[in-house]
Scaffold this active site. Structure first.
Site, PDB file in Angstrom:
ATOM      1  N   ASN A 164       0.801  -1.233   0.000  1.00  0.00           N
ATOM      2  CA  ASN A 164       0.000   0.000   0.000  1.00  0.00           C
ATOM      3  C   ASN A 164       0.833   1.282   0.000  1.00  0.00           C
ATOM      4  O   ASN A 164       0.446   2.272  -0.607  1.00  0.00           O
ATOM      5  CB  ASN A 164      -1.020  -0.011   1.150  1.00  0.00           C
ATOM      6  CG  ASN A 164      -0.390  -0.093   2.513  1.00  0.00           C
ATOM      7  OD1 ASN A 164       0.669  -0.682   2.681  1.00  0.00           O
ATOM      8  ND2 ASN A 164      -1.027   0.503   3.488  1.00  0.00           N
ATOM      9  N   GLU A 263       3.742  -4.715  12.293  1.00  0.00           N
ATOM     10  CA  GLU A 263       2.726  -3.671  12.105  1.00  0.00           C
ATOM     11  C   GLU A 263       1.626  -4.299  11.268  1.00  0.00           C
ATOM     12  O   GLU A 263       1.823  -4.610  10.088  1.00  0.00           O
ATOM     13  CB  GLU A 263       3.352  -2.444  11.435  1.00  0.00           C
ATOM     14  CG  GLU A 263       4.382  -1.788  12.359  1.00  0.00           C
ATOM     15  CD  GLU A 263       5.146  -0.633  11.748  1.00  0.00           C
ATOM     16  OE1 GLU A 263       4.814  -0.200  10.624  1.00  0.00           O
ATOM     17  OE2 GLU A 263       6.097  -0.162  12.396  1.00  0.00           O
ATOM     18  N   CYS A 297      -3.334   1.443   6.436  1.00  0.00           N
ATOM     19  CA  CYS A 297      -3.643   0.669   7.656  1.00  0.00           C
ATOM     20  C   CYS A 297      -4.237   1.550   8.728  1.00  0.00           C
ATOM     21  O   CYS A 297      -5.024   1.086   9.555  1.00  0.00           O
ATOM     22  CB  CYS A 297      -2.371   0.008   8.170  1.00  0.00           C
ATOM     23  SG  CYS A 297      -1.105   1.215   8.582  1.00  0.00           S
ATOM     24  N   GLU A 476       8.050   0.828  16.714  1.00  0.00           N
ATOM     25  CA  GLU A 476       9.221   1.352  16.014  1.00  0.00           C
ATOM     26  C   GLU A 476       9.117   2.875  16.006  1.00  0.00           C
ATOM     27  O   GLU A 476       8.121   3.437  16.439  1.00  0.00           O
ATOM     28  CB  GLU A 476       9.312   0.750  14.607  1.00  0.00           C
ATOM     29  CG  GLU A 476       9.493  -0.778  14.666  1.00  0.00           C
ATOM     30  CD  GLU A 476      10.085  -1.390  13.416  1.00  0.00           C
ATOM     31  OE1 GLU A 476      10.694  -0.662  12.621  1.00  0.00           O
ATOM     32  OE2 GLU A 476       9.944  -2.616  13.242  1.00  0.00           O
TER      33      GLU A 476
END
Ligand code: NAD
Ligand code: 6OD
Length: 495
Positions: A164, A263, A297, A476
């Site tokens: 994406n 993630e 996301c 992160e």
């Protein structure tokens, strides 16, 4: 020659990037298609287990070469050259990203490519500020010991990426990995192989030693992805993608007890209170629902709006959706690109069908979208805005990853917090209110890694980034990635 032809001629077959060289190796080739037209724009060599082995061996060997002796200052200087190299070749990266994803050039030129460069500059700065810990420890015999920490690179890092935001998300992992002195083997998504490949040239030009940055292409199961994350000589796996893929990767990483940083997916809520600045809430929600055709996301798929402003909000979001323009991704007027693939279009359309069968009221759109040639075979869908579904419906539970949202009215703060938290995911939220006390109170109670107040996708790379619940493992960004990208050791010196 139009832009599509120019791109097809320029790329040729995409190969692996191993030990500083392009290698046309692997099992077979697969097609790379432009989502806006479905035209084949190139072919890609699929790495087999042997090729993945070569890439991991190159990464392992590079740890013992000059890279293993670099100081943080030397690595920072190299990372800055990588950032400058991306910027110098901005148009090439831009064309590659737009061709692979079909996203509007305005998005890729403002978000994807600049952030690709910014990630390297940020972690170049960040690695120079890393501090350790020191303790003076009294001993029973009256002496003192000094304990101090030492951070070492973790080793060979597997970086498995989604489609994406290909360059942005890949460099978000590669930059801190290299800053900390690791070497990497990147597995880009099979949908978007180009920018990770192009980055190999930039790495060479920037003086990154051979073997430090490697790229292997292919699919997930029984292909490059699985071979990489199962490889015994990989020391850690950082992954961005679907939650169920994360579960498969975690099993593979468990075999040799390797750490993971994940993630994953989301089903993010936006909470719009009656005291919100309506213009800002509409503008922000338009972006959080429809940017990148809903394939972000952090994007919003559940919108909760306080009852006094509900009707106005629905009407204005509908108007915004109706104003989105699909078409040539290279046109500055295009604001809604296609979905990434025919398969993903099928998935999104099946959710559109599900919304109808579950009894949604369709406030806007919610079907396929037919564009004239040359875009007739592209993966276009209409935006969709639904209302009227219960919280138990599939549309309210599952991540769709398309340009769509459901809008639900709410009456009080506690009730909407409970609704927002009633999800197995916990990635991000957007809270729209002008009441400062409410903003802090609500933000603290939403079970997510990232809560935005009166904003969305506003990033400061020093902050912790990641998901709660099934949206991820670890954080992160800033110093937080050090836990994954370095091995923290303690030295105890008795004086
Ligand atoms: P995906 O999980 O299908 O694929 C991601 C990558 O994993 C690809 O490179 C794929 O080839 C590889 N892969 C698949 N199966 C594998 C296996 N068994 N072993 C090793 N590798 C494997 O995800 P996607 O469709 O590319 O991306 C969309 C998803 O990513 C959405 O769920 C989205 O929410 C999530 N995402 C999350 C974040 C975040 O920061 N939390 C960011 C972007 C995307
Ligand atoms: O901004 C970032 O660092 C980041 N990882 C964004 C993720 C977006 C997901 O699609």
């Amino acid at each position: 020659m139009n832009k599509l032809d120019a791109r097809a001629v320029k790329t040729g077959p995409i190969g692996q990037f191993i030990n500083g060289r392009y290698v046309q190796a692997g099992r077979a080739t697969f097609e790379n298609r432009h989502p806006a037209t479905n035209a084949v724009i190139g072919v890609v060599h699929e790495a087999d287990a042997n090729v993945v082995d070569q890439a991991v061996a190159a990464a392992r060997a590079a740890l013992k070469g000059p890279w293993g002796k670099t100081t943080p200052q030397e690595r920072a200087a190299i990372l800055r050259k990588v950032a400058a190299g991306i910027t110098a070749r901005f148009d090439e990266f831009l064309a590659a990203e737009v061709m692979d994803t079909g996203k509007p050039v305005t998005t890729a030129s403002h978000v994807d490519i600049p952030r690709g460069a910014a990630n390297f500059n940020f972690f170049a700065d960040q690695i120079l500020t890393v501090a350790g810990e020191v303790f003076n420890t009294p001993t029973p015999d009256g002496r003192t010991a000094i304990n101090y920490s030492v951070r070492k690179p973790r080793g060979v890092i597997a970086v498995v990426c989604p489609w994406n935001l290909p360059l942005l998300l890949m460099t978000w992992k590669v930059a801190p990995a290299l800053a900390c002195g690791n070497t990497v083997v990147v597995k880009p998504s099979e949908e978007t192989p180009a920018t990770a490949t192009l980055l190999g040239e930039v790495m060479n030009e920037a003086g990154v030693p051979p073997g430090v940055y490697n790229v292997v292409h292919g699919f997930g199961p029984q292909s490059a992805g699985e071979y990489l994350v199962s490889h015994p000589d990989v020391d850690g796996v950082t992954f961005t993608g679907e939650t169920r893929t994360g579960a498969a990767i975690m099993k593979a990483a468990a075999e040799f007890v390797r750490p993971v940083s994940f993630e994953l997916g989301g089903k993010n809520a936006a909470l719009v209170f009656a005291d919100a600045n309506m213009d800002a809430a509409i503008e922000g929600t338009m972006r959080s629902v429809f940017a990148n055709c809903g394939q972000v996301c952090l994007g919003t798929e559940r919108v909760y709006v306080q009852r006094p402003i509900y009707d106005e909000f629905v009407a204005r979001l509908k108007k915004g959706a109706a104003g989105l323009v699909s078409g040539d991704p290279f046109a500055k007027t295009t604001t809604l690109g296609p979905l990434i693939s025919a398969e993903h279009k099928q998935k999104v359309l099946s959710f559109y069908d599900k919304a109808r069968s579950e009894g949604a009221e369709i406030a806007y759109g919610g079907g396929s979208q037919n564009l004239p040639a040359p875009y007739a075979d592209g993966h276009w869908v209409q935006p969709a805005i639904w209302t009227g579904l219960p919280e138990t419906s599939t549309i309210m539970r599952d991540e769709i990853f398309g340009p769509c949202c459901h809008i639900t009215p709410f009456d009080d703060e506690d009730a909407v917090i409970a609704l927002a938290n009633d999800s197995p995911y916990g990635l991000a939220t957007a809270i729209w209110t002008q009441d400062v006390a409410r903003a802090h109170r609500v933000a603290a109670q939403i079970e997510v890694g990232i809560a935005w107040v009166n904003s969305w996708f506003l990033r400061d790379l020093r902050t912790a980034f990641g998901g709660s619940k099934r949206s991820g493992i670890g954080r992160e960004g800033g110093v937080h990635g050090l836990e994954f990208y370095t091995d923290l050791r303690n030295v105890c010196v008795l004086l």
